[in-house]
Design an enzyme around this catalytic site. Structure first.
Site, PDB file in Angstrom:
ATOM      1  N   HIS A  82       0.812  -1.215   0.000  1.00 47.88           N
ATOM      2  CA  HIS A  82       0.000   0.000   0.000  1.00 47.88           C
ATOM      3  C   HIS A  82       0.846   1.266   0.000  1.00 47.88           C
ATOM      4  CE1 HIS A  82      -3.669  -2.357   1.775  1.00 47.88           C
ATOM      5  NE2 HIS A  82      -3.544  -2.497   0.475  1.00 47.88           N
ATOM      6  N   ASN A  99      -3.140 -13.151  15.796  1.00 48.80           N
ATOM      7  CA  ASN A  99      -4.079 -12.039  15.810  1.00 48.80           C
ATOM      8  C   ASN A  99      -4.815 -11.995  17.149  1.00 48.80           C
ATOM      9  OD1 ASN A  99      -5.004  -9.856  14.149  1.00 48.80           O
ATOM     10  ND2 ASN A  99      -6.990 -10.870  13.997  1.00 48.80           N
ATOM     11  N   CYS A 111       0.352  -9.407  19.201  1.00 47.25           N
ATOM     12  CA  CYS A 111       1.446  -9.914  18.361  1.00 47.25           C
ATOM     13  C   CYS A 111       2.799  -9.758  19.036  1.00 47.25           C
ATOM     14  CB  CYS A 111       1.459  -9.193  17.016  1.00 47.25           C
ATOM     15  SG  CYS A 111      -0.078  -9.337  16.078  1.00 47.25           S
TER      16      CYS A 111
END
Length: 351
Positions: free
Chosen positions: A199, A316, A334
């Site tokens: 991204h 997660n 995490c």
């Protein structure tokens, strides 16, 4: 196979971030990806069939009505760290897919969900080409604020564990690649070298005129943005003239710069996506860390790997729509679960 399992691999999702636009690619590339897509579906079908057959509990109990019962029990991902560690010790090419959850423990705001506003807007209202075209000053205030926040943040134990694992395994002829949806560069700060930022990055700009992409760590990025970007909902827009916003420094250009990030409705960089595909094709262990598995195309990466029989481990805070497709699931922060998972295994030779 559930219809949703097929639909999530729609080619529309292969290239766009929450977009129905199918990016233009050459016929050769399109043909290669169509073949790849068909292979994914075939692997999914075969894998699902194998799992169902192996997990059917025939418990065909004779009832008073002489009818047979056919019971299916879906496999549950394992949370056995010892079993994961055995798989980890044998892996040669490890792909680690990370999302916003890996940076949450560093105090990085996500601008998602309830309360996820900058002033009175959510990210999806500002991170679009249309928003930038209508009000580049407001969008730059938003990204200037995010850049300034990130300059004060530091990698947490999860980022560090990944970077140290990559460095250690590289000396053993093994590889680790990080495929991240995050634009905060915390993986880079932690020392990760083999990094694919699907991204983009908060600390890169792209010229809207000449297209030049450049790293930019200036604070502020331009004088007009100094002290601007406060997130309080009562803050008025700065309404900075376009000529005072960040400008391209290439000779003779002076075009308006924009953040080099993938906005909603935009296609991912085809070069980055091709690199991701290659890494997923060769990996023999995949970790999914801090991602909700709902943003495409990243949401299809790990299920694609799992479909060809490669172990996938999810780290997660909670389960996701993809959890049941994976071999392992480790709930919790995490920064707590990942370091022991990636620590040196007793079989590793220290050089």
């Amino acid at each position: 196979m559930h219809v949703g399992s097929v639909l999530c691999f729609s080619p529309f999702f292969l290239k766009c971030r929450w977009s129905w636009e199918l990016p233009r690619v050459s016929s050769a590339v399109r043909e290669r990806r169509v073949k790849h897509f068909r292979g994914i579906l075939m692997c999914l079908f075969q894998s699902t069939a194998r799992r169902l057959v192996s997990q059917v509990h025939c418990g065909l109990k004779a009832s008073s009505s002489k009818k047979q019962k056919f019971c299916l029990e879906m496999a549950r991902p394992s949370s056995n760290m010892a079993d994961f560690r055995e798989v980890f010790a044998k892996a040669k090419h490890i792909a680690i897919i990370t999302g916003a959850g890996v940076s949450a423990e560093s105090g990085v705001p996500t601008f998602r969900g309830a309360g996820g506003f900058w002033r009175k807007w959510q990210a999806q209202e500002l991170a679009t080409p249309g928003a930038f075209a209508r009000n580049p000053s407001r969008v730059w205030e938003f990204y200037h604020y995010r850049r300034e926040v990130m300059l004060s943040k530091h990698p947490n134990p999860a980022h560090i564990a990944i970077a140290e694992c990559e460095k250690r395994l590289s000396k053993q002829g093994r590889s680790v690649v990080v495929i991240t949806q995050n634009i905060d560069e915390l993986h880079r700060k932690a020392g990760t070298k083999h990094l694919l930022e699907i991204h983009g990055s908060l600390f890169k700009t792209r010229c809207t005129s000449c297209g030049n992409v450049a790293a930019n760590y200036k604070s502020p990025i331009c004088p007009a943005l100094a002290g601007k970007g406060a997130p309080d909902p009562d803050t008025e827009d700065a309404a900075i003239p376009v000529e005072d916003l960040p400008q391209c420094e290439e000779d003779g250009c002076n075009g308006l710069l924009r953040p080099h990030v993938v906005w909603f409705g935009e296609a991912l960089d085809p070069g980055v996506l091709t690199a991701v595909e290659k890494e997923l094709d060769i990996c023999d262990l995949c970790l999914v860390v801090g991602t909700s598995s709902v943003v495409y195309p990243a949401a299809m990466f790990a299920p694609q790997v799992s479909a060809r029989g490669v172990p996938v481990a999810e780290f997660n805070m909670e389960t996701t729509p993809a959890t049941d497709r994976f071999r392992f699931h480790f709930p919790g922060p995490c920064g707590t679960t990942l370091p022991p998972a990636l620590a040196r295994h007793e079989t590793e030779i220290i050089t």
